[in-house]
Design an enzyme around this catalytic site. Structure first.
Site, PDB file in Angstrom:
ATOM      1  N   SER A  39       0.825  -1.374   0.023  1.00  0.00           N
ATOM      2  CA  SER A  39      -0.126   0.099  -0.195  1.00  0.00           C
ATOM      3  C   SER A  39       0.813   1.155   0.006  1.00  0.00           C
ATOM      4  CB  SER A  39      -1.053  -0.048   1.164  1.00  0.00           C
ATOM      5  OG  SER A  39      -1.704  -1.175   1.294  1.00  0.00           O
TER       6      SER A  39
ATOM      7  N   CYS B 251      -7.468   8.215  26.066  1.00  0.00           N
ATOM      8  CA  CYS B 251      -6.167   7.823  27.270  1.00  0.00           C
ATOM      9  C   CYS B 251      -5.145   7.239  26.810  1.00  0.00           C
ATOM     10  CB  CYS B 251      -6.797   7.269  28.465  1.00  0.00           C
ATOM     11  SG  CYS B 251      -8.129   8.372  29.167  1.00  0.00           S
TER      12      CYS B 251
ATOM     13  N   GLY C 188      -3.098  -0.283  -3.986  1.00  0.00           N
ATOM     14  CA  GLY C 188      -1.984   0.173  -3.252  1.00  0.00           C
ATOM     15  C   GLY C 188      -1.432   1.214  -3.802  1.00  0.00           C
TER      16      GLY C 188
ATOM     17  N   GLU D 163      -6.976  -2.859  -8.262  1.00  0.00           N
ATOM     18  CA  GLU D 163      -7.933  -2.452  -7.239  1.00  0.00           C
ATOM     19  C   GLU D 163      -7.686  -1.256  -6.318  1.00  0.00           C
ATOM     20  OE1 GLU D 163      -7.168  -6.085  -5.077  1.00  0.00           O
ATOM     21  OE2 GLU D 163      -8.140  -7.490  -6.663  1.00  0.00           O
ATOM     22  N   PRO D 164      -7.888  -0.273  -6.990  1.00  0.00           N
ATOM     23  CA  PRO D 164      -7.724   0.988  -6.180  1.00  0.00           C
ATOM     24  C   PRO D 164      -8.505   1.323  -5.228  1.00  0.00           C
ATOM     25  CG  PRO D 164      -8.541   1.621  -8.206  1.00  0.00           C
ATOM     26  CD  PRO D 164      -8.379   0.008  -8.255  1.00  0.00           C
ATOM     27  N   GLY D 165      -8.195   2.006  -4.084  1.00  0.00           N
ATOM     28  CA  GLY D 165      -9.016   2.104  -3.080  1.00  0.00           C
ATOM     29  C   GLY D 165      -8.923   3.712  -2.355  1.00  0.00           C
TER      30      GLY D 165
END
Length: 449
Positions: free
Chosen positions: A226, A377, A264, A306-308
């Site tokens: 990625s 926290c 990626g 597969e681009p995201g």
């Protein structure tokens, strides 16, 4: 001596200036300096929808989808739903002519709820359950990327029971490690995904599928990592995967018609990032596939990607309200906002870098090197590790972080019982909620006591 930040980060001449590569295409400052997305002022969005708030520029997202479809004409572009998925996004993906990649039963459910054509769906995942595979077969998912021998056996049994012949690709780890963080590099051998090329498992899997004849082996799949900025890794992966395709051809006389080189593709999170354009990616990837097929006397397979992140990442920003500003003994200034690792865990998880800007006004003050942190926290609850903000940043100011469309809301949590933020889509004159903000009632509804 105070904190200096990373070597590459320099104090800007104008702390109000925006670097266009980091933002969606409609983001600009109004005359008074307030940030606006597609003409919608962030102050009005915060007042109407609250903060933290994910703001999605719909026109920008659609334009990026179409840019990839155009650049990869003749190939199949699968939107990687894991980056961010909602019913509205599914419908836009369909409208823009993309396919859709899902990797769990939950993602599949969202796609089906939005009436996405099942034949344009791909199902990924390294540990798909019997229920997930069975549902994929029942609804007619277009292809399944198999990831292990156990899954091949499981899917074969389910297909026999139903009398169907699903189209499958074998996910192959080809020994290519993209220049990225260990936790997001996925093609080296020591990881959970895929079947090894060098050890022979990928070839054995392909031959088993062909010999059984129950599943329809249509191709091979690779995903090398990625946030990748060049095609060198894809070129090596394609060479090795096509070598495997030649082995399959030689062993069984079968030419596999498809090749998926994964996704990626990187985006610009800071001024140091220089991603390739869709056309550059397409031209280079096509060239290496053509060259390798010619060298091995293979027919050119139909390419899939597969681009995201490259589609949804730059199209969205996160809007926060500043709660406190704390100078720690001249070492560092902490600017605390009303979100944090519950809406963006990537900084804490693997040191991801982001940028930010004062969004609610223009400032004449000089730059101040600050760390933008959340309200949780955890000392590692960091939103932006180092960024120059105006030195008069104060409680009540709005801060915007660009490039948060991928793996922000999709990886969000309820840590410290903080309700997850809303996603608002802006397009034309409309600003509407597409994923509503969680409430305390939502949290308590799941706690059955």
């Amino acid at each position: 001596m105070g904190h200096r930040g990373p070597e590459w980060l320099r104090a800007p001449a104008d702390v109000n200036a925006l670097l266009p590569a980091l933002w969606s295409r409609s983001v600009a400052r109004e005359d008074d300096g307030e940030l606006a997305v597609a003409g919608h002022r962030v102050g009005a969005l915060a007042a109407q929808f609250g903060t933290p708030l994910f703001v999605l520029d719909v026109a920008d997202f659609k334009a990026r989808c179409r840019d990839f479809v155009t650049a990869f004409a003749g190939a199949d572009v699968f939107y990687a739903g894991k980056a961010f998925l909602s019913k509205a996004v599914v419908r836009w993906v369909a409208e823009c002519g993309l396919h859709l990649d899902v990797c769990t039963g939950g993602e599949l459910a969202v796609a089906l709820a939005a009436d996405f054509p099942p034949e344009r769906l791909g199902l990924h995942g390294n540990n798909k359950s019997v229920a997930e595979l069975g549902r994929a077969l029942d609804v007619g998912v277009g292809r399944i990327v198999v990831d292990s021998f156990d899954e091949i056996d499981r899917l074969t049994a389910l297909a026999r029971e139903r009398g169907v012949r699903p189209r499958v690709l074998v996910r192959t780890t080809c020994g290519v490690e993209a220049h990225t963080h260990e936790f997001i590099a996925t093609a080296h051998e020591d990881q959970k995904f895929g079947l090894s090329l060098s050890g022979g498992a990928a070839l054995a899997a392909a031959l088993r599928i062909i010999d059984d004849g129950v599943l329809d082996l249509v191709g091979l799949h690779s995903h090398i990592g990625s946030q990748i900025f060049d095609t060198a890794g894809f070129e090596v992966a394609a060479r090795r995967i096509l070598g495997l395709a030649a082995q399959v051809r030689d062993a069984r006389g079968v030419d596999l018609p498809e090749l998926d080189l994964g996704g990626g593709f990187g985006i610009a999170y800071t001024s140091q990032d220089d991603p390739a354009s869709p056309k550059e990616l397409a031209d280079r990837m096509r060239a290496i596939v053509a060259d390798e097929c010619r060298a091995r006397a293979l027919p050119e397979p139909r390419l899939s990607i597969e681009p995201g992140r490259a589609l949804i990442g730059p199209a969205m920003l996160t809007l926060y309200e500043v709660g406190t500003v704390k100078d720690v003994d001249g070492i560092r200034t902490y600017v605390s906002v009303d979100g944090g690792m519950s809406d963006n865990i990537r900084t804490a998880l693997y040191g991801a870098t982001y940028s930010a800007t004062l969004a609610s006004r223009r400032s004449a003050a000089g730059p101040l090197l600050a760390r933008i942190v959340g309200k949780h926290c955890e000392s590692g609850d960091i939103v932006v590790s180092d960024e120059f903000l105006p030195s008069d940043v104060r409680p009540g100011d709005l801060v915007a972080v660009p490039g948060t469309g991928a793996y922000g809301r999709s990886m969000a949590s309820n840590y410290n019982h903080v309700p997850r933020a809303a996603v608002v889509a802006v397009e034309g004159d409309e600003a509407r909620v597409i994923v509503r903000r969680e409430t305390e009632d939502d949290l308590l509804r799941l706690d059955v006591g």
